[in-house]
Each structure stands twice: as C-alpha cells, then as structure tokens.
Design an enzyme around this catalytic site. Structure first.
Site, PDB file in Angstrom:
ATOM      1  N   THR A  25       0.845  -1.188   0.000  1.00 37.09           N
ATOM      2  CA  THR A  25       0.000   0.000   0.000  1.00 37.09           C
ATOM      3  C   THR A  25       0.883   1.242   0.000  1.00 37.09           C
ATOM      4  OG1 THR A  25      -1.755  -1.146   1.178  1.00 37.09           O
ATOM      5  CG2 THR A  25      -1.777   1.251   1.286  1.00 37.09           C
ATOM      6  N   GLN A  97      -4.465  -7.309  -6.631  1.00 36.76           N
ATOM      7  CA  GLN A  97      -4.930  -7.836  -5.346  1.00 36.76           C
ATOM      8  C   GLN A  97      -6.304  -7.227  -5.060  1.00 36.76           C
ATOM      9  OE1 GLN A  97      -3.725  -6.616  -1.340  1.00 36.76           O
ATOM     10  NE2 GLN A  97      -2.917  -8.679  -1.053  1.00 36.76           N
ATOM     11  N   HIS A 178      -7.484 -11.006  -1.505  1.00 36.47           N
ATOM     12  CA  HIS A 178      -6.855 -10.650  -0.224  1.00 36.47           C
ATOM     13  C   HIS A 178      -7.691 -11.230   0.918  1.00 36.47           C
ATOM     14  CE1 HIS A 178      -4.451  -8.800   2.696  1.00 36.47           C
ATOM     15  NE2 HIS A 178      -4.458  -7.539   2.290  1.00 36.47           N
ATOM     16  N   ASN A 181      -4.361 -10.535   6.802  1.00 36.41           N
ATOM     17  CA  ASN A 181      -4.055  -9.279   7.499  1.00 36.41           C
ATOM     18  C   ASN A 181      -5.241  -8.593   8.165  1.00 36.41           C
ATOM     19  OD1 ASN A 181      -1.456  -9.696   6.752  1.00 36.41           O
ATOM     20  ND2 ASN A 181      -1.287  -7.961   5.365  1.00 36.41           N
ATOM     21  N   TYR A 183      -8.411  -8.223   7.272  1.00 30.77           N
ATOM     22  CA  TYR A 183      -9.451  -7.578   6.468  1.00 30.77           C
ATOM     23  C   TYR A 183     -10.682  -8.488   6.378  1.00 30.77           C
ATOM     24  CZ  TYR A 183      -5.731  -4.262   5.645  1.00 30.77           C
ATOM     25  OH  TYR A 183      -4.736  -3.331   5.835  1.00 30.77           O
ATOM     26  N   ARG A 230      -4.276 -14.814  -0.890  1.00 30.75           N
ATOM     27  CA  ARG A 230      -3.294 -14.521   0.155  1.00 30.75           C
ATOM     28  C   ARG A 230      -3.878 -14.858   1.524  1.00 30.75           C
ATOM     29  NH1 ARG A 230      -0.275  -8.828   1.975  1.00 30.75           N
ATOM     30  NH2 ARG A 230       1.808  -9.673   1.737  1.00 30.75           N
ATOM     31  N   ASN A 238      -4.001  -5.612  12.293  1.00 31.32           N
ATOM     32  CA  ASN A 238      -5.359  -5.066  12.375  1.00 31.32           C
ATOM     33  C   ASN A 238      -6.203  -5.749  13.446  1.00 31.32           C
ATOM     34  OD1 ASN A 238      -5.267  -2.958  10.370  1.00 31.32           O
ATOM     35  ND2 ASN A 238      -5.104  -4.582   8.845  1.00 31.32           N
ATOM     36  N   GLY A 328       8.650  -7.639   0.007  1.00 31.93           N
ATOM     37  CA  GLY A 328       7.899  -6.407   0.131  1.00 31.93           C
ATOM     38  C   GLY A 328       8.786  -5.185   0.153  1.00 31.93           C
TER      39      GLY A 328
END
Length: 370
Positions: A25, A97, A178, A181, A183, A230, A238, A328
């Site tokens: 991001t 993604q 996605h 993480n 979400y 992923r 998060n 990354g």
C-alpha cells in the site's frame, strides 16, 4: 544455480522467475484512480517474476484507506490499463490484489459516511489513513463497524466478481484475493472477529464459507488458473486473533487444493514482524499447511512471504519448502531487485518516511544498479 531465478508456472500465468513483488500500500492514487506515476512505479519493477499490486478495493464500501487505487470506477479501470500496458511492454506479469477491508475503515471513506461493515460489530484496535478537511493525510482510529446482514453477503460476493472482471478488462494477468491481514475475509475466518450464529459463524466450516464463496465466484468469472489467494494464519495485523489457527487453515488449504488455483500466498508469522510469531498454544506448522494443500491436489504455486533475504529465499525454493518468495520492502527501494539478488549486490535502504502518500520521492526515484 538456484531455482529462485528459474521460470515457473502459476496456473495459466507463466513467470520468468520465482521472485514475487508483494502487495504494498502506497497511497498515491487520489480519487482511487491509478495515474501515470503509479504506472512508472510498477513498470520499474517488472523484472519480478510476478507483481502483485497494492490492495485494490472492489467497492467503495471495501475501501479502508485514502488514495489507494480501486477497481469500481471506469476511470480506475482505464488508469490500471496504463499500469498493465507498461508492465507487459517490458515483459512482466501482474495481478491485481482484490480487496474488501471490512471493519478496517473510517466513516469518511464509506458511502454516505456510513459505518464500515464486519462479520460482527466488534471495533478494531487499529488505524487507517484518511484525508483531513484541509487536504492533509493522517492516520486515524478505525470507526465502529456494523454487523453484515446475511442478505448483504451475496452483494459483496457480486462486488468481488465484478472486481475480478474489471481486473481482466484492465489487462491484468489475474487476481490475488486478499484473505489476510485482518481484512474482511480474514475477519470471517477468525474467531476473535466472528461471533455470528448463522451459516457464516461458529464452526470452522462456517467461518471458512465466505472465503470459499469468494474464491468460487471469482474463479468462475475469470478462471481458476488466473485466481490466487493470500492467507496469514497467525498475524495479529489489524487486531485479528485466532486461538487455534492450525486446524482452521489446514481446512482452508485442503478446500483450496481441490479448486485448481494459480497460487497460494502465505504470510509466515506476524506481517512485517517476527516469523516465529504464534497465536494459540503451539507454533504454527507451515510445512504441515503446505502438505495438506498438496495432499488435497493443490498444484498452484506456493508463495512464501515475510522477512526473507537472498539466502533464506534460495534455501526455501531449492529445498521445496516454497515454490516462490514474495519480497515487500526490498521492492520499495530496489526496482531492480531481481538483478541485485542474482548478483548478490547490496540493496538500497527504503525511506520509511515516504512509504505512505506523497509523490515521486521514495516511490519512483530509487536508483537501479549502474
């Protein structure tokens, strides 16, 4: 020679090498529309075997951060076309993604200033990136979410289908769903965020239902060979918690193994943190996870991620622990990372001050090898 730099096949997508650019991001797409600067950034990094774009929301409801590019406006599809054209022009491969953030959002980013949505109405102890009234960007606490009604879930599934189709229209080679993480998909998976009592809550099978429905609708729309996913079994990113992740994710990958996907992309440990991070009583067994996937017939590329350097990446691929490695931060500062890894050349250090928001500085101005 190591296999890291040899070609590989991710479903229908042929890769020149096994060095993957992880999603990153960067908050440089005002109005959720990709621009010429974004196109330059991705084209610079197109020697990666595969580029996975930054998270790209499939709807405004799925948007959790300001100035990230979306896939729900015609102008965004046209903007992404510039990106994919640039990457393909120099021989690269790129997938979008596709993303719904769920509760990791803010009312200022939502349609009509509404509440973010989640499996259960549990507020995240997390922050997101918003644009203030004076035009400056800043991090703010996520807003209180509301629980999704069962009847709303098919609407979000349709948003994922439309997002996948939009990605193909924009020239992408495929998509990565996605599901990591903390979400929305991960929120359905994990017991710390899912307290539902309908068919989407309670048992492992119920909590995994939404993930598998997203996979199935996307794969039906664009083909399983162009669909990847992923996962992050134990990351606390998060404010996500699962006290017994091994059986949950073993079940998930067994189900995915029968679906003929292009790749599975696994974050090992805490995202951007310790690789040995665990949730629950026992260390997570990634070898057992991959074995469960293979035993279920999974042939898609197994991509490992989190804190790999040249030596550990070579060891992982040559030993068969992984088929490819995603990098990354190293790709932020090293547009020619593949060549640097091949040559064992020193890497540029990324400037953390320019990670989020801004312009070309810390984005497209990192030098390549002479």
């Amino acid at each position: 020679m190591t296999k890291l730099f040899e070609p590989a096949q991710a479903g229908d997508i042929a890769l020149a090498n096994r060095v993957v650019m992880a999603p990153l991001t960067r908050n440089r797409s005002p109005g959720a529309i990709p621009n010429n600067l974004n196109a330059t950034y991705y084209e610079q990094r197109a020697t990666a075997g595969l580029i996975i774009t930054e998270g790209t929301p499939v709807s405004q409801q799925g948007q959790g951060y300001a100035d990230v590019p979306g896939l729900y406006k015609q102008e965004a599809i046209e903007g992404w076309q510039k990106v994919t054209d640039g990457v393909h022009k120099v021989g690269g491969k790129i997938v979008a993604q596709i993303w719904h953030v769920g509760r990791i959002s803010h009312t200022s980013l939502q349609p009509h200033g509404g509440q973010p949505v989640a499996p259960s109405a549990i507020k995240a102890k997390s922050k997101t990136y918003i644009i203030n009234d004076d035009g400056t960007g800043s991090f703010a606490e996520t807003s209180e979410p509301r629980e999704l009604g069962t009847a709303e879930i098919p609407v979000i599934l349709e948003d994922f289908r439309k997002g996948a189709r939009a990605a193909i229209e924009a020239g992408f080679d495929g998509v990565e769903i996605h599901a990591a993480n903390g979400y929305l998909i991960d929120q359905f998976l994990k017991s710390g965020t899912n307290q539902r009592t309908d068919n989407y809550g309670g048992s492992i099978e119920n909590r995994a239902r939404f993930l598998l429905e997203v996979v199935d609708i996307v794969a039906k729309e664009i083909g399983a060979g162009r669909t990847g996913i992923r996962l992050s079994p134990v990351t606390p990113a998060n404010d996500i918690v699962e006290t017994d992740p091994q059986p949950l994710f073993n079940y998930v990958v067994k189900e995915l193994g029968s679906r003929g996907l292009a790749f599975i992309h696994v974050i090992e440990g805490a995202t951007g943190g310790p690789r040995d991070f665990k949730q629950g009583d026992k260390p997570f067994d990634y070898a057992a996870l991959k074995a469960a996937y293979v035993e279920a017939g999974g042939k898609g590329l197994w991509i490992a991620n989190n804190g790999y350097d040249r030596a550990s990446a070579i060891e992982a691929v040559d030993s068969g622990k992984a088929d490819a490695i995603a990098f990354g931060k190293a790709f932020i500062a090293n547009p020619d990372l593949v060549q640097r890894l091949k040559d064992n050349a020193p890497l540029n250090e990324p400037n953390q001050q320019t990670f989020y928001g801004g312009g070309a500085e810390g984005y497209t101005d990192y030098p390549a090898l002479a």
